[in-house]
Design a protein around this motif. Sequence first.
Motif, PDB file in Angstrom:
ATOM      1  N   LEU A  83       0.819  -1.216   0.000  1.00 43.49           N
ATOM      2  CA  LEU A  83       0.000   0.000   0.000  1.00 43.49           C
ATOM      3  C   LEU A  83       0.854   1.269   0.000  1.00 43.49           C
ATOM      4  N   LEU A  84       1.709   1.404   0.998  1.00 42.77           N
ATOM      5  CA  LEU A  84       2.519   2.626   1.094  1.00 42.77           C
ATOM      6  C   LEU A  84       3.510   2.770  -0.056  1.00 42.77           C
ATOM      7  N   PRO A  85       4.267   1.727  -0.441  1.00 37.14           N
ATOM      8  CA  PRO A  85       5.177   1.902  -1.584  1.00 37.14           C
ATOM      9  C   PRO A  85       4.469   2.317  -2.868  1.00 37.14           C
ATOM     10  N   VAL A  86       3.316   1.710  -3.173  1.00 30.45           N
ATOM     11  CA  VAL A  86       2.586   2.065  -4.389  1.00 30.45           C
ATOM     12  C   VAL A  86       2.064   3.503  -4.305  1.00 30.45           C
ATOM     13  N   SER A  87       1.585   3.910  -3.155  1.00 27.91           N
ATOM     14  CA  SER A  87       1.061   5.268  -2.996  1.00 27.91           C
ATOM     15  C   SER A  87       2.164   6.316  -3.132  1.00 27.91           C
ATOM     16  N   ILE A  88       3.303   6.064  -2.515  1.00 27.94           N
ATOM     17  CA  ILE A  88       4.426   7.013  -2.605  1.00 27.94           C
ATOM     18  C   ILE A  88       4.936   7.100  -4.035  1.00 27.94           C
ATOM     19  N   ALA A  89       5.089   5.946  -4.692  1.00 26.35           N
ATOM     20  CA  ALA A  89       5.557   5.960  -6.081  1.00 26.35           C
ATOM     21  C   ALA A  89       4.551   6.656  -7.001  1.00 26.35           C
ATOM     22  N   ILE A 111      -6.113   5.313  -5.771  1.00 29.11           N
ATOM     23  CA  ILE A 111      -5.323   4.967  -4.583  1.00 29.11           C
ATOM     24  C   ILE A 111      -6.224   4.861  -3.354  1.00 29.11           C
ATOM     25  N   GLN A 112      -7.177   5.779  -3.228  1.00 29.85           N
ATOM     26  CA  GLN A 112      -8.109   5.711  -2.100  1.00 29.85           C
ATOM     27  C   GLN A 112      -8.928   4.421  -2.150  1.00 29.85           C
ATOM     28  N   GLY A 113      -9.390   4.050  -3.332  1.00 27.94           N
ATOM     29  CA  GLY A 113     -10.126   2.796  -3.465  1.00 27.94           C
ATOM     30  C   GLY A 113      -9.273   1.584  -3.165  1.00 27.94           C
ATOM     31  N   LEU A 114      -7.998   1.654  -3.517  1.00 30.44           N
ATOM     32  CA  LEU A 114      -7.088   0.548  -3.214  1.00 30.44           C
ATOM     33  C   LEU A 114      -6.948   0.350  -1.714  1.00 30.44           C
ATOM     34  N   TRP A 115      -6.782   1.445  -0.971  1.00 34.71           N
ATOM     35  CA  TRP A 115      -6.689   1.356   0.490  1.00 34.71           C
ATOM     36  C   TRP A 115      -7.979   0.809   1.088  1.00 34.71           C
ATOM     37  N   ASN A 116      -9.124   1.273   0.583  1.00 30.65           N
ATOM     38  CA  ASN A 116     -10.409   0.802   1.115  1.00 30.65           C
ATOM     39  C   ASN A 116     -10.622  -0.680   0.836  1.00 30.65           C
ATOM     40  N   HIS A 117     -10.259  -1.126  -0.365  1.00 31.20           N
ATOM     41  CA  HIS A 117     -10.429  -2.545  -0.693  1.00 31.20           C
ATOM     42  C   HIS A 117      -9.516  -3.429   0.156  1.00 31.20           C
ATOM     43  N   VAL A 118      -8.281  -2.999   0.367  1.00 35.25           N
ATOM     44  CA  VAL A 118      -7.366  -3.793   1.192  1.00 35.25           C
ATOM     45  C   VAL A 118      -7.862  -3.859   2.629  1.00 35.25           C
ATOM     46  N   PHE A 119      -8.382  -2.743   3.145  1.00 35.08           N
ATOM     47  CA  PHE A 119      -8.913  -2.744   4.510  1.00 35.08           C
ATOM     48  C   PHE A 119     -10.110  -3.688   4.618  1.00 35.08           C
ATOM     49  N   LEU A 120     -10.995  -3.646   3.624  1.00 35.25           N
ATOM     50  CA  LEU A 120     -12.165  -4.512   3.633  1.00 35.25           C
ATOM     51  C   LEU A 120     -11.778  -5.985   3.559  1.00 35.25           C
ATOM     52  N   PHE A 121     -10.911  -6.337   2.632  1.00 37.41           N
ATOM     53  CA  PHE A 121     -10.539  -7.738   2.476  1.00 37.41           C
ATOM     54  C   PHE A 121      -9.663  -8.225   3.634  1.00 37.41           C
ATOM     55  N   ASP A 467       0.194  10.166   4.467  1.00 38.78           N
ATOM     56  CA  ASP A 467      -0.911   9.911   5.387  1.00 38.78           C
ATOM     57  C   ASP A 467      -1.528   8.544   5.132  1.00 38.78           C
ATOM     58  N   LEU A 468      -1.960   7.909   6.212  1.00 36.60           N
ATOM     59  CA  LEU A 468      -2.681   6.659   6.098  1.00 36.60           C
ATOM     60  C   LEU A 468      -4.090   6.954   5.590  1.00 36.60           C
ATOM     61  N   LEU A 469      -4.444   6.370   4.465  1.00 30.49           N
ATOM     62  CA  LEU A 469      -5.711   6.678   3.819  1.00 30.49           C
ATOM     63  C   LEU A 469      -6.807   5.722   4.283  1.00 30.49           C
ATOM     64  N   GLY A 470      -8.035   6.116   4.038  1.00 38.88           N
ATOM     65  CA  GLY A 470      -9.176   5.261   4.345  1.00 38.88           C
ATOM     66  C   GLY A 470      -9.323   5.012   5.833  1.00 38.88           C
ATOM     67  N   ASP A 471      -9.763   3.816   6.165  1.00 42.50           N
ATOM     68  CA  ASP A 471      -9.969   3.447   7.566  1.00 42.50           C
ATOM     69  C   ASP A 471      -8.667   3.179   8.301  1.00 42.50           C
ATOM     70  N   PHE A 472      -7.556   3.016   7.579  1.00 42.45           N
ATOM     71  CA  PHE A 472      -6.264   2.850   8.250  1.00 42.45           C
ATOM     72  C   PHE A 472      -5.902   4.098   9.050  1.00 42.45           C
ATOM     73  N   GLY A 473      -6.216   5.280   8.513  1.00 43.36           N
ATOM     74  CA  GLY A 473      -5.888   6.518   9.216  1.00 43.36           C
ATOM     75  C   GLY A 473      -6.870   6.891  10.297  1.00 43.36           C
ATOM     76  N   ALA A 474      -7.977   6.138  10.415  1.00 41.84           N
ATOM     77  CA  ALA A 474      -9.001   6.449  11.418  1.00 41.84           C
ATOM     78  C   ALA A 474      -8.887   5.570  12.658  1.00 41.84           C
ATOM     79  N   ILE A 475      -7.825   4.780  12.787  1.00 39.66           N
ATOM     80  CA  ILE A 475      -7.644   3.939  13.970  1.00 39.66           C
ATOM     81  C   ILE A 475      -7.376   4.833  15.177  1.00 39.66           C
ATOM     82  N   GLU A 476      -8.136   4.624  16.244  1.00 50.23           N
ATOM     83  CA  GLU A 476      -8.193   5.581  17.345  1.00 50.23           C
ATOM     84  C   GLU A 476      -6.847   5.752  18.064  1.00 50.23           C
ATOM     85  N   TRP A 477      -6.154   4.646  18.328  1.00 55.28           N
ATOM     86  CA  TRP A 477      -4.966   4.758  19.166  1.00 55.28           C
ATOM     87  C   TRP A 477      -3.806   5.459  18.455  1.00 55.28           C
TER      88      TRP A 477
END
Length: 530
Positions: A83-89, A111-121, A467-477
């Motif tokens: 996720l991060l390497p592809v987004s940065i590139a 890229i946003q859809g990619l993060w969301n799909h990975v989080f879902l799966f 930045d962590l996109l999608g639900d990855f960036g919304a983790i509370e801790w």
Amino acid sequence: MDEEEEEVTDLKLQLFHNTVREHIIFLLLVILLYFSSYVVVSRFRRRDRDDLYSNDEDEVLVYRISFWLCTFTLAVAEGAAMLLPVSIASNEVLLLYPNSYYVKWLNSSLIQGLWNHVFLFSNLSLFIFLPFVYLFSESTGFVGHRKGILPRVYETFTVFMLMAVIVLVLTAVLSAVFGIEKFQFFWFLNLGSVHLPFLYSCVSFLGVMLMLICTPYGFVRLFGVVNNVLVRPMLLRDVNEEFSAFYMEEASVKRKLAHIELQNVSISDTANGGRLGNGLGLGLTRSFAHQPLLQQSLAHLYQRKPMASDAAEQEHLLNERLRELDSERKELDKLRKSSTFQRTFVYPLAMLLLLFCTGVTILLVVQNTLELLIGIKALPLSTRQFTLGISSLSKLGPFGAGLEVCLIFYLGATSVVGFYSMPFMRNVRPKRRQTSLPQLMLNCGFMLVLSSALPLLSRIIGITNFDLLGDFGAIEWLGNFQIVLLYNLVFGTTTALCLANKFTATVRRELRARLVENYVLFTNYMSFIN
């Protein structure tokens, strides 16, 4: 009005084409990741009658379904690690070629859809697919039902639903304890918006804590892995001469073993005293009587190095030495066959590259810790919408972005090496062609947890500012300052201590041996004076 309707129609068509293009790209990525995961899992899975080949068609179908879902889980783990390497590139490519026709398909929505799909799966694989596959492979069907695939599905679904209810109730209780949401009677209505993200945040926290242990240890272990895989330089060594010496010693040990076996046969035949002893023993003696040179050479070799009085113990020691010689001879043969470039340049360059990556990682962790203390660096919790191609996230431009991508892959490799080098992973570690189906499930689950925690780790310790996109960036801790700061301090300290222990171990052992030797000499001298 006609112009406005045409514009609206063009926007709808463009949105439709963009959506179709994104789904085609996602499908191609899934196929590519699944194929690579299939190759990896096929390399490790066991191929015997108990695990793959069966006369029962139901068992074959269960095995295939389990194997497909394990492969899919590993594909999701690979996608999470990328996720991060592809987004940065992608961000750097859009900065370098902003008006290129060939990169129009690369945009923020993709890229946003990619993060969301990975989080879902990731959630589906971790909480649904892997538990269902394990229960499905262990199920036999309810008592009283006929054998078949449907009774096993019914039993698996029933047990899975009971486990899901227990886990969700515990999740609701924990979320109420930690103050995320007040416990209500209709708590299950917030299942997808509150409880499942909280459950995944707990799993991601465990994964990040696991990487805190594995990654510093992996930094040290990776040097040993490279040292074993690559051919080391030969300084002041004549490999051909050493190979000849080992070959001659191996031949000598084999002749000694042959002499011991002949002695055992002669002794057993003499003790029996029967026809077999008189015939075979005399036959052997007569046959070797015509070979005085061989007997003299064997006796000479045997009398040169008497090892033990007992023949069994002597044979055991000779066999141990023969195995050692065989491994050393193979190592020397590998050195002989390697090229001069490989011996002289590849090993030093690999070691320097490992030292460089490790040193840069420690420096980035120290810098991130200082910026967090001063207040310059923001916490990893992301709440804003990110747009690709606006500005570079590295001060060094494309070179810095490439370095960040390399460091992220390096962190992933060290975490995996450190994880499988732990003592408690000795029985779970996959082996080529020897890994059973339950072990494959467990290892795929571990890989998914580590891969899902890799973007969080890279963002927490300051490897990248993406930045962590999608639900990855919304983790509370991730918004807790104490957790992030303490994690940076512990990670940097443990990594530095592990490396210092690795590179000073030889010096410390030598110093300890010298001190012990001097202490013994001093005590002997004092006792002599007294």
